[in-house]
Write a protein that holds these residues in place. Structure first.
Motif, mmCIF file in Angstrom:
data_model
loop_
_atom_site.group_PDB
_atom_site.id
_atom_site.type_symbol
_atom_site.label_atom_id
_atom_site.label_comp_id
_atom_site.label_asym_id
_atom_site.label_seq_id
_atom_site.Cartn_x
_atom_site.Cartn_y
_atom_site.Cartn_z
ATOM 1 N N ASN A 220 -25.327 4.408 2.844
ATOM 2 C CA ASN A 220 -23.967 5.034 2.237
ATOM 3 C C ASN A 220 -24.586 6.498 1.686
ATOM 4 O O ASN A 220 -23.799 7.375 1.101
ATOM 5 C CB ASN A 220 -23.873 4.354 0.703
ATOM 6 C CG ASN A 220 -23.108 2.821 1.120
ATOM 7 O OD1 ASN A 220 -22.762 2.520 2.316
ATOM 8 N ND2 ASN A 220 -23.409 2.130 0.034
ATOM 9 N N THR A 338 -18.267 5.611 -6.473
ATOM 10 C CA THR A 338 -18.409 6.123 -5.034
ATOM 11 C C THR A 338 -16.972 5.442 -4.515
ATOM 12 O O THR A 338 -16.595 5.800 -3.633
ATOM 13 C CB THR A 338 -19.285 5.480 -4.162
ATOM 14 O OG1 THR A 338 -19.393 4.300 -4.287
ATOM 15 C CG2 THR A 338 -20.458 5.908 -4.494
ATOM 16 N N LYS A 339 -16.152 4.775 -5.564
ATOM 17 C CA LYS A 339 -14.856 4.255 -4.959
ATOM 18 C C LYS A 339 -13.650 4.491 -5.551
ATOM 19 O O LYS A 339 -12.486 3.904 -5.470
ATOM 20 C CB LYS A 339 -15.161 2.614 -4.860
ATOM 21 C CG LYS A 339 -16.034 2.208 -3.981
ATOM 22 C CD LYS A 339 -16.187 0.656 -3.813
ATOM 23 C CE LYS A 339 -16.622 0.087 -4.772
ATOM 24 N NZ LYS A 339 -16.754 -1.507 -4.797
ATOM 25 N N ARG A 340 -13.616 5.335 -6.680
ATOM 26 C CA ARG A 340 -12.565 5.615 -7.557
ATOM 27 C C ARG A 340 -12.437 7.251 -7.630
ATOM 28 O O ARG A 340 -13.277 7.614 -8.072
ATOM 29 C CB ARG A 340 -12.669 4.894 -8.983
ATOM 30 C CG ARG A 340 -12.579 3.414 -8.772
ATOM 31 C CD ARG A 340 -12.811 2.660 -10.022
ATOM 32 N NE ARG A 340 -12.485 1.271 -10.017
ATOM 33 C CZ ARG A 340 -12.305 0.395 -10.803
ATOM 34 N NH1 ARG A 340 -12.517 0.903 -12.483
ATOM 35 N NH2 ARG A 340 -12.340 -0.705 -10.853
ATOM 36 N N LYS A 353 -8.065 3.851 -5.550
ATOM 37 C CA LYS A 353 -9.385 2.787 -5.409
ATOM 38 C C LYS A 353 -9.571 2.462 -4.124
ATOM 39 O O LYS A 353 -8.653 2.298 -3.316
ATOM 40 C CB LYS A 353 -9.020 1.839 -6.056
ATOM 41 C CG LYS A 353 -8.684 1.984 -7.759
ATOM 42 C CD LYS A 353 -8.478 0.401 -8.251
ATOM 43 C CE LYS A 353 -7.926 0.563 -9.798
ATOM 44 N NZ LYS A 353 -7.847 -0.798 -10.499
ATOM 45 N N ALA A 354 -10.943 2.642 -3.724
ATOM 46 C CA ALA A 354 -11.166 2.390 -2.291
ATOM 47 C C ALA A 354 -11.819 0.873 -2.231
ATOM 48 O O ALA A 354 -12.439 0.439 -3.381
ATOM 49 C CB ALA A 354 -12.104 3.092 -1.611
ATOM 50 N N LYS A 355 -11.882 0.184 -1.225
ATOM 51 C CA LYS A 355 -12.367 -1.178 -1.033
ATOM 52 C C LYS A 355 -13.861 -1.120 -0.936
ATOM 53 O O LYS A 355 -14.537 -2.158 -1.284
ATOM 54 C CB LYS A 355 -11.566 -1.858 -0.012
ATOM 55 C CG LYS A 355 -10.030 -2.229 -0.154
ATOM 56 C CD LYS A 355 -9.490 -2.861 1.162
ATOM 57 C CE LYS A 355 -8.091 -3.019 0.973
ATOM 58 N NZ LYS A 355 -7.508 -3.819 2.216
ATOM 59 N N LYS A 356 -14.300 0.023 -0.506
ATOM 60 C CA LYS A 356 -15.562 0.246 -0.037
ATOM 61 C C LYS A 356 -16.113 1.573 -0.400
ATOM 62 O O LYS A 356 -15.099 2.458 -0.445
ATOM 63 C CB LYS A 356 -16.062 -0.163 1.392
ATOM 64 C CG LYS A 356 -15.304 0.728 2.465
ATOM 65 C CD LYS A 356 -15.737 0.054 3.905
ATOM 66 C CE LYS A 356 -14.934 0.987 4.667
ATOM 67 N NZ LYS A 356 -15.471 0.859 6.347
ATOM 68 N N PRO A 357 -17.486 1.816 -0.426
ATOM 69 C CA PRO A 357 -17.909 3.123 -0.969
ATOM 70 C C PRO A 357 -17.366 4.118 0.384
ATOM 71 O O PRO A 357 -17.586 3.835 1.466
ATOM 72 C CB PRO A 357 -19.529 3.026 -0.961
ATOM 73 C CG PRO A 357 -19.700 1.665 -1.205
ATOM 74 C CD PRO A 357 -18.592 0.945 -0.671
#
Length: 377
Positions: A220, A338-340, A353-357
């Motif tokens: 990541n 890392t996702k918001r 909001k992301a589902k993954k980083p």
């Protein structure tokens, strides 16, 4: 006076979890056993910081300032509220109400912990703290303890995956009485706190190298590093295992000592990041991210789904899941983990909001180019 059950449960969990967590993080710490109202101000490195700092203050229930998103997590929210009675703060939004809530707890004889940077570090260096921190310390009319987490960045970097055991220490840097704080100006207190909690992970490694982790050290890394110094491409980097690779064919190992091999053109994440931010300042690239949802956040910690899909930045406009926002219309913006990505437009507060980083940070940096400044507490 009898202790409430929540206080007893807090103490039980403190003793139950302390040794296992200290082992997991290879964490040692200073202790402060004084039982009096205290404002603790620490640097902010990992999502585990409130728990780690609490271990330095045995026998004392701990209250901390928490991001508003922690109050939208169902059972976890109920448990944290019951145990810690945290103070909610909407990141990126003026924190006057939050400051007064902290003052009320301190004047009621409680211990409050504040991470004055407002967010965890991306590059291992302590960021500039809120300018009103000194005023808050004076308003509390209590003892001030400054605290520094050392070795935390390479143990659990904000952009990384998993915990890399090495060496981590929680240091009580300064203890200042209410009388000492009252005799200082607000600017002097803020400067004192900034000096005490400042940490530079790269400098610490140069002076005393420690090995961190064996596997997945570069996982990541593209969340923080988004521009390749070899080909100049944006969004072409990918961190897998112990290597950061670009589609142009270049690759760098992220070593156990937290630096790149080869060390050209950059040895550390901080050096690479400083370069890419300078590059971004003179360019207007088009950025995209997939798999996001857009939410409207309500005052009672509720949320309303507005849409799902792609995030795109093009010609100064954020195209978010079917809705459009001009960067200059956004009054505040901040990242959570890392996702918001949270931002304010007028009186409305939104969260992507992301589902993954994902590398949502590049959108934040583009917004900052408009000249917007984070509001102070």
């Amino acid at each position: 006076m009898k202790k409430a059950f929540s206080e007893k449960l807090y103490g039980f969990l403190w003793h139950l979890l302390r040794k296992p967590i200290e082992w997991i993080f290879a964490f040692s710490h200073d202790d402060d056993r004084e039982d009096e109202p205290t404002l603790i101000i620490s640097n902010h490195v990992t999502n585990f910081d409130p728990i780690l700092v609490a271990f330095s203050f045995p026998g004392r229930r701990f209250h901390f300032v928490a991001s508003e998103h922690l109050f939208r997590m169902g059972f976890v929210t109920k448990l944290l509220t019951y145990l810690f009675e945290p103070v909610a703060r909407r990141k990126g939004v003026s924190g006057g109400d939050t400051a007064m809530a902290c003052v009320r707890k301190l004047r009621a004889g409680k211990t409050v912990c504040l991470f004055a940077e407002g967010e965890t570090t991306w590059d291992g260096k302590t960021a500039e703290i809120f300018s009103a921190t000194g005023r808050l310390a004076q308003m509390g009319k209590c003892r001030l303890v400054t605290y520094r987490l050392e070795g935390a960045y390479l143990t659990a970097p904000r952009w990384g995956k998993g915990i890399r055991r090495g060496k981590m220490h929680g240091r009580i840097v300064g203890i200042y009485s209410a009388q000492e704080i009252r005799a200082m100006s607000k600017e002097e207190i803020t400067n004192l706190i900034q000096r005490d909690i400042f940490e530079d992970a790269d400098l610490r490694q140069r002076e005393n190298p420690v090995a961190y982790g064996k596997r997945r050290r570069a996982e990541n890394l593209e969340v923080v590093l988004f521009k390749c110094p070899a080909c100049g491409g944006y969004e072409s980097l990918s961190g897998r295992g112990n290597f950061l690779r670009c589609t142009c064919g270049r690759q760098w190992e992220f070593t156990v000592f937290g630096c790149f091999a080869p060390a050209e053109p950059f040895e550390t994440v901080a050096q690479w990041d400083a370069w890419q931010r300078r590059q971004l300042a003179g360019e207007n690239p088009r950025f995209r991210a997939q798999g996001l949802s857009l939410w409207l956040l309500e005052d009672d910690h509720g949320q309303q789904l507005l849409g799902t899909g792609e995030l795109e930045l093009k010609e100064g406009v954020l195209h978010c899941c079917g809705q459009n926002f001009r960067l200059e219309e956004i009054s505040s913006m901040v990242l959570i983990t890392t996702k918001r990505l949270l931002f304010t437009v007028g009186n409305s507060y939104y969260e992507l909001k992301a589902k993954k980083p994902l590398c949502l940070r590049k959108f934040l940096l583009c917004w900052q180019k408009t000249g917007a400044n984070e509001p102070v507490m």
